[in-house]
Write a protein that holds these residues in place. Structure first.
Motif, PDB file in Angstrom:
ATOM      1  N   GLU B 297       0.858  -1.192   0.000  1.00 46.23           N
ATOM      2  CA  GLU B 297       0.000   0.000   0.000  1.00 46.23           C
ATOM      3  C   GLU B 297       0.890   1.237   0.000  1.00 46.23           C
ATOM      4  OE1 GLU B 297      -3.113  -0.267   2.922  1.00 46.23           O
ATOM      5  OE2 GLU B 297      -4.055  -1.921   1.817  1.00 46.23           O
ATOM      6  N   ASN B 299      -0.199   4.695  -0.085  1.00 42.67           N
ATOM      7  CA  ASN B 299      -0.773   6.011   0.245  1.00 42.67           C
ATOM      8  C   ASN B 299       0.255   6.931   0.910  1.00 42.67           C
ATOM      9  OD1 ASN B 299      -2.982   4.491  -0.493  1.00 42.67           O
ATOM     10  ND2 ASN B 299      -4.376   5.599   0.893  1.00 42.67           N
ATOM     11  N   GLU B 300       0.939   6.408   1.927  1.00 39.47           N
ATOM     12  CA  GLU B 300       1.852   7.252   2.695  1.00 39.47           C
ATOM     13  C   GLU B 300       3.014   7.777   1.864  1.00 39.47           C
ATOM     14  OE1 GLU B 300       3.346   5.930   6.412  1.00 39.47           O
ATOM     15  OE2 GLU B 300       1.387   5.201   7.087  1.00 39.47           O
ATOM     16  N   VAL B 301       3.473   6.962   0.923  1.00 40.66           N
ATOM     17  CA  VAL B 301       4.674   7.354   0.156  1.00 40.66           C
ATOM     18  C   VAL B 301       4.333   7.880  -1.232  1.00 40.66           C
ATOM     19  CG1 VAL B 301       6.227   5.836   1.424  1.00 40.66           C
ATOM     20  CG2 VAL B 301       5.000   4.960  -0.574  1.00 40.66           C
ATOM     21  N   GLN B 303       1.202  10.058  -1.698  1.00 43.07           N
ATOM     22  CA  GLN B 303       0.171  11.112  -1.679  1.00 43.07           C
ATOM     23  C   GLN B 303       0.714  12.444  -1.166  1.00 43.07           C
ATOM     24  OE1 GLN B 303      -3.085   9.145   0.451  1.00 43.07           O
ATOM     25  NE2 GLN B 303      -4.084   8.687  -1.519  1.00 43.07           N
ATOM     26  N   HIS B 304       2.041  12.642  -1.247  1.00 46.64           N
ATOM     27  CA  HIS B 304       2.639  13.879  -0.738  1.00 46.64           C
ATOM     28  C   HIS B 304       3.092  14.792  -1.882  1.00 46.64           C
ATOM     29  CE1 HIS B 304       5.851  11.193  -1.700  1.00 46.64           C
ATOM     30  NE2 HIS B 304       6.773  12.126  -1.514  1.00 46.64           N
ATOM     31  N   ASN B 311      -3.572  11.469  -5.250  1.00 44.96           N
ATOM     32  CA  ASN B 311      -4.007  12.232  -4.078  1.00 44.96           C
ATOM     33  C   ASN B 311      -5.514  12.092  -3.828  1.00 44.96           C
ATOM     34  OD1 ASN B 311      -1.387  12.945  -3.832  1.00 44.96           O
ATOM     35  ND2 ASN B 311      -1.640  15.076  -4.511  1.00 44.96           N
ATOM     36  N   ASP B 372      11.499   8.946  -3.616  1.00 45.52           N
ATOM     37  CA  ASP B 372      10.101   8.513  -3.539  1.00 45.52           C
ATOM     38  C   ASP B 372       9.966   7.083  -4.061  1.00 45.52           C
ATOM     39  OD1 ASP B 372       9.129  10.956  -2.582  1.00 45.52           O
ATOM     40  OD2 ASP B 372       8.964  11.773  -4.621  1.00 45.52           O
ATOM     41  N   LYS B 375      11.092   4.307  -1.989  1.00 49.63           N
ATOM     42  CA  LYS B 375      10.138   3.928  -0.936  1.00 49.63           C
ATOM     43  C   LYS B 375       9.029   3.029  -1.488  1.00 49.63           C
ATOM     44  CE  LYS B 375      11.040   7.902   2.020  1.00 49.63           C
ATOM     45  NZ  LYS B 375      10.754   9.354   2.099  1.00 49.63           N
TER      46      LYS B 375
END
Lengths: 583, 583
Positions: B297, B299-301, B303-304, B311, B372, B375
Motif C-alpha cells: 500500500e 498512500n503514505e509514500v 500522496q505527498h 491524491n 520517492d 520507498k
C-alpha cells in the motif's frame, strides 16, 4: 474444548483422571444431599454425581436446576461407583463434578427420549430431531451408514466407479409419474427428477465406463402406499461385457459380503428359482424361503368329484400348516374370516385336518373320501398333525391370496426370524406384462430389458410367453434388488418399442439420445439396482423402512417437521412463467 | 464370458496363453497381408494382429471390415511383439487372433476418440457418451471416484456418519433462487430442491448425531456464470460440541490426507490469514499463495506530491513483477490495456522499472523523484530488475483490479504450477455484508453464522465491523470449502434475523422449525462444506470443473445430450394444477 472424552468412553482405568464431558441430561435423581445425573450423547451415557460433602455449594445448587434434555458441560474427577451397573459400558465409574456449565436449556420434550417412547408416529415425525436422539432411530441411521460404506468399499475394490448422474433430467411418460421442475431460464420448459439413472448408466456403458455404481436418490410421484416414500435411495449398478451369470455372481458376492460384515452371517451360494416356479410354489415372485409351506396344486386330485366350487376353478391349491390339526373350530373360522377380508379377497377356504392317527377330517367330507384327502396331503406335503388350507379360483387371484395366508400363518407361528437370512435369486421373468384394463402389454422390468436369446420371434405370436434376461434378488420375502441384461442394439430396441406401443416418433422423442448412442458402438451390458432403504431395514432385522431414513415423509408426501410442500409467492411463480390452475 | 482379461492387463508373462478380449476398435492398420488393430477398453489398449499366414481366411476378411469404434470380441494367443512399445503397459505383447466376433458396429464418431480431440465443446457435450471414452474425461471421472472414496473413508474413520437428508424440502427466499417442484398430492403447493442441507444438518446436531457428513447434490437456480452448474456436489459436514479450532483441525486433516493419498504431496500445517489481511495483501479473500507479489500500500509514500490521480484516491497500491524491468514499452502498454478491459475496469496503471543499477524509471517521473520511488520499491518488495505496477482508486474497486492483474501476471510467468499445492485458511470473515444497492446488510456466510464472542453488541452501532466465527479453506487461489460456527440459541438467532431485516413472522414462517428445535436443547455446533466439483478439479491439476462432471449442463442450464429441459404435456400440467403463463 467442550470435552476430553465422550459419554461412552470412560472405564475403570480412567479412575482419578480429570475429564471434561458434554451432553444432554437424560435424567436426574435428586436426593437432596446427593444428585445423580445421567449424561447422554451419541456414544453412550455417563453417570455424574454431585454431593453435598464434595461438590461446591453453587455447583450443587445449579445442578438442582437441570431439567431433562438440558445441554451441559462438566469437569470433574472419574471415581469408582459404589454400586456398579453391569448393563452400561461406563457402569464401573461415575464423574464427581467440580464445574458445571449449562450450554443450553431445554423445554420439556413432547415425548420421552427413551428406547421405548410414549410418542405417537405423527408427533415423532413432527419432532424428528428429538426422535433421532432415541437409540433405536440413531442406531438405525448409524447402521445405514455402515452398510453404505461396506457397499462402496466392496464395489470399489471390484473396480466399480461411482459416477454421479444428473438430477435435473427429462420427463418420460414411461413407468411411474415424474416429479417435474420448471426451468426459469428456459421458459415453459421443465426438467424431471430421475425415477432412476437408467438411461444415464446405459450411456456410461456406451461411454466405456465398464463398471459403474452409484448410491443415489430417485423420485416417483406415486400415490403413496404405506412404507413407500416419494424420494428413495438406490444402489444403482451397471456392467459392460457381461452376461447374466457375471452380474448374479458379483451382486451375490456383495450381498454375501454385507451379510457377513454387517450381520456376521455366512451364507452359501444363493439358490435360484425361475419366476414360473416361484409363482407355482409360493404364489409370489419374492418368496420368503426361510420356512416351507410350499403350495401344492390340487386340480388333479380335487376336480374329479361333485364339488362345483373346485370343478369350476382354474386353480385349486393348498398349503400345509404345521401343527394346525390342533386348531379349534373357532381358530379355523378366524383364518377363514382373515382370507375373506377385502385386502385378501378369497371367497372361502376349504380345510383338512390331518389327524395324528392318519385319518383326515375336512370341511368337504361330503365330497371327498379319505383316499382323496390323502392325495391332497401328499401334494401339499402335509404330515400328521398339520392343517391343509385350500383356496380355489382364477390362478392370478388365488395365488396371491394363498401367498398372503402363507405369510400370515408364518408370522403367527413366528417362522419369520429377523436374524435368519434366506436370499434367493428369482430369474427368467416374463418380458412383458398384460395390462388387463387396456389389453396392452407393457415392459415388466423396463423397456430396455433384453428378451432371452431366440425368443424375440415369439413377440408377434405369444408376447406373454417371452422370457427376459431379468432377475430379482429376494431376501426374506422382500425384493431387495432387480435388474436385467439390456438390449444393446438399435434393431432389437426398435422392435421392443413397437411392441410396447411407442410410435417411431414417440420413441425418438423419448429415448432418441439413447437410440442414437447405440449407433456408435454400444457394448453388451446389464445391471441391477438395490432398494437401499429396504435392504438396510431387512439387514437391520426390520420390515419398515421409516426409522432407517433420517427425515421421512408421511403418506401424503408431506414432511410434517418442516411443513413441506408449501405455497410459494406469486413473484416466484411469475419468474417461472406459471400460474396456479386450482380445481 | 465376454473376456478373460481386460485390455490393460496382458504382459510378457502371459505369452503363449489363450485369452479372450473385448473392447472397441481404437484404430486399424491394414497392410493387406497383415492387419493390426488397437483394441481399447477402460483399462487400456492391447494390440491385435491378424496375418495371412497364421489367421484363418474368413477371420482375416472379417477383420478388414472393422471400422473405428466397432465393438468386438476376440480369442487368440498372446505372442511376443517384434517391435515393442515401451509407452504402452501391454507394449511387450500382441494377440494373434483366431476368432473374431463383431458385437456391434459403429457409425463414424463425430469427433476423434483421442486424448486431444478435434471435437468442439458443444459437439463433445452433445455426444458426451463418446467424449467419456476419451482418456482425459474417463480418467477425470475415475479420479473423482477415488477422491470421494478417500473422503468417505477418512471421515468414517473419524466417527462421522453419512446421513442422507431430503431433496424435496421447503422453499426459502434467503440466498440464491430455489428450484421448485410442484406437488400433485398437495394442490397448489411446491417443494424446493435444497441449495444445501444447512438446516437439516443443524437439526441432526440438535438430534445428537454429533459428527455428520454427506456427499450430496445441491441446486441453485442462478443465472449461470462460466463454470457454474445448476446442480453441484458438496461434501457437507457438521459437528457438535466443537469450537472453530476443532473444525479447522479435522478438515485440515482431511485435506492433508487427500493431498497425500491422491497427489502424493505432504503439506505442513496450513497457514491461517485473517480476512482483513487477505484483502490488504492480495485484494482477495481467496489468495493464491503459491507465489509472492504481495500488495504494497503506497498512500503514505505517494500522496505527498502533486499527482492528483493518487491524491484523490482512497487507495494507492502496487505489486512488484519479478524481472519486469526488462519489459519493452510495448509489453507494458499491453499490460495497461489489459487492466483497462471492462472485465477488470482500471482507469490506468502507473509503473516503475527498477533498473539493475539501482535507479528507477517510472511513468510518473515528473511527480516523483528517486527517493520517492525507492520507498515504493520498499513497500512492494521490488528488487532490481522488477517492475512495479500501481493502481489507485476506491479500495473496494482497486483491490480486485490489482488482484486480477497479479493473477494474470502469475499465469504469464507460469507461477501457478498445477502440481504445487498451497492450502490456506482464511478466518475472521465479516458477519455481514452491505448490499450497496439496497443499503441493507445481509449475511455474508448465512443467517445461522455466529458472531465472534463479545461482538454482538456492535450489531447496533457498526454492523459492518462485526466479525464472524467463519472460515474458508483456500487452495491455489480457489475457495474449496467454507463454514462457520453456528448460532445455537434462540435469542442470538432472533437478534440476527432482526438485523437481516426479517420480521418475527417472516423468520417464523421460514425457519420456525429450526428455531423451535433450538428450544429443546441445541448443542454448540459448527461445520463446513467443500465444493466437490472444484476440489476434485484442483486436485486433478485443473481449474475448470466440467470434465470432472459426467453429464454437465451448458451455460443456459441445458443438457444438450438429452435435450432437457423440455415441454411437458397438458395432462401433466393439469395434474399439477398448473398453467403456463408465458411472457
Amino acid at each position: 474444548m467442550y470435552r476430553s472424552h465422550n459419554n461412552g468412553q470412560l472405564r475403570a482405568n480412567n479412575i482419578n483422571e480429570s475429564v471434561t464431558l458434554s451432553g444432554w441430561v437424560q435424567k436426574s435423581r435428586d436426593k437432596g444431599f446427593m444428585i445423580w445425573v445421567d449424561l447422554r450423547d451419541r456414544y453412550g451415557i455417563t453417570q455424574l454425581i454431585f454431593d453435598e460433602e464434595r461438590t461446591p455449594k453453587d455447583i450443587m445448587n445449579k445442578a438442582k436446576t437441570l431439567g431433562r434434555e438440558f445441554v451441559i458441560q462438566v469437569r470433574g474427577t472419574v471415581i469408582e461407583r459404589d454400586s456398579k451397573n453391569p448393563n452400561l459400558p461406563t457402569g464401573d465409574i461415575e464423574l464427581l463434578v467440580s464445574e458445571l456449565i449449562i450450554l443450553n436449556t431445554a423445554k420439556l420434550p413432547p415425548f420421552t427420549i427413551e428406547d421405548t417412547t410414549d410418542g405417537g408416529e405423527e408427533l415423532r415425525m413432527q419432532y424428528r430431531y428429538l426422535d433421532i436422539r432415541r437409540n433405536p432411530v440413531k442406531d438405525s441411521l448409524i447402521f445405514r451408514h455402515k452398510v453404505t460404506q461396506e457397499v462402496r468399499n466392496y464395489l470399489s475394490q471390484k473396480d466399480f466407479i461411482e459416477v454421479e448422474t444428473p438430477y435435473l433430467i427429462k420427463s418420460t411418460p414411461e413407468g411411474a409419474r415424474d416429479f417435474v421442475v420448471p426451468s426459469r431460464m428456459n421458459e415453459g420448459q421443465f426438467y424431471a427428477l430421475p425415477q432412476s439413472p437408467q438411461t444415464f448408466k446405459q450411456l456410461l456403458m456406451v461411454g466405456g465406463m465398464d463398471k459403474y455404481f452409484q448410491i443415489v436418490k430417485c423420485f416417483r410421484d406415486e400415490d403413496l402406499r404405506a412404507d413407500r416414500q416419494p424420494e428413495f435411495t438406490q444402489i444403482d449398478c451397471e456392467m459392460a461385457f457381461v452376461e447374466q451369470e457375471d452380474i448374479l455372481n458379483i451382486f451375490e458376492g456383495l450381498t454375501r459380503h454385507l451379510l457377513k460384515e454387517i450381520n456376521g452371517v455366512e451364507v452359501d451360494k444363493f439358490p435360484r428359482m425361475r419366476f414360473d416356479d416361484a409363482m407355482r410354489l409360493y404364489g409370489n415372485d419374492k418368496p420368503d424361503i426361510r420356512f416351507g409351506m410350499e403350495f401344492g396344486e390340487l386340480n388333479e386330485v380335487a376336480q374329479h368329484k361333485d364339488f362345483k366350487v373346485f370343478n369350476s376353478a382354474e386353480l385349486v391349491v393348498g398349503i400345509a400348516v404345521p401343527g394346525g390339526a390342533s386348531y379349534t373350530r373357532k381358530d379355523i373360522d378366524k383364518l377363514i374370516d382373515w382370507v375373506k377380508r377385502p385386502q385378501v379377497g378369497a371367497l372361502g377356504m376349504v380345510y383338512v385336518k390331518c389327524n395324528a392317527d392318519g385319518t383326515f377330517k375336512s370341511s368337504v367330507d361330503k365330497f371327498y373320501d379319505q383316499d382323496d384327502l390323502a392325495k391332497w396331503a401328499e401334494a401339499t406335503g402335509a404330515k400328521a398333525g398339520d392343517l391343509i388350507c385350500v383356496l380355489s379360483g382364477d390362478t392370478n387371484k388365488v395365488r396371491p391370496q394363498l401367498s398372503a395366508l402363507r405369510m400370515e400363518i408364518a408370522e403367527r407361528l413366528d417362522l419369520r426370524k429377523s436374524d435368519e437370512f434366506a436370499p434367493l435369486w428369482v430369474v427368467d421373468f416374463p418380458l412383458l406384462e398384460l395390462d388387463e384394463e387396456t389389453g396392452h402389454y407393457h415392459a415388466m422390468h423396463h423397456p430396455f430389458t433384453s428378451p432371452k436369446p431366440g425368443q424375440i420371434e415369439l413377440l408377434d405370436t405369444t408376447p406373454g410367453a417371452v422370457k427376459a434376461n431379468a432377475y430379482d434378488l429376494v431376501l426374506n420375502g422382500n425384493e431387495i434388488g432387480g435388474g436385467s441384461i439390456r438390449i444393446h442394439d438399435k434393431e432389437t430396441q426398435a422392435i421392443m418399442f413397437k411392441h410396447l406401443g411407442f410410435t417411431a416418433e414417440e420413441a425418438k422423442a423419448q429415448f432418441g439420445f439413447l437410440m442414437d448412442a447405440f449407433e456408435y458402438g454400444a457394448p453388451p451390458h446389464g445391471g441391477l439396482a438395490f432398494g437401499l432403504d429396504r435392504l438396510v431395514a431387512i439387514l437391520g432385522g426390520q420390515e419398515t423402512i421409516r426409522d432407517f431414513i433420517a427425515f421421512p415423509k408421511n403418506n401424503s408426501g408431506r414432511d410434517v417437521m418442516i411443513d413441506a410442500p408449501a405455497a410459494i409467492d406469486d413473484a416466484q411463480l411469475n419468474e417461472l412463467s406459471l400460474k396456479l390452475n386450482l380445481k
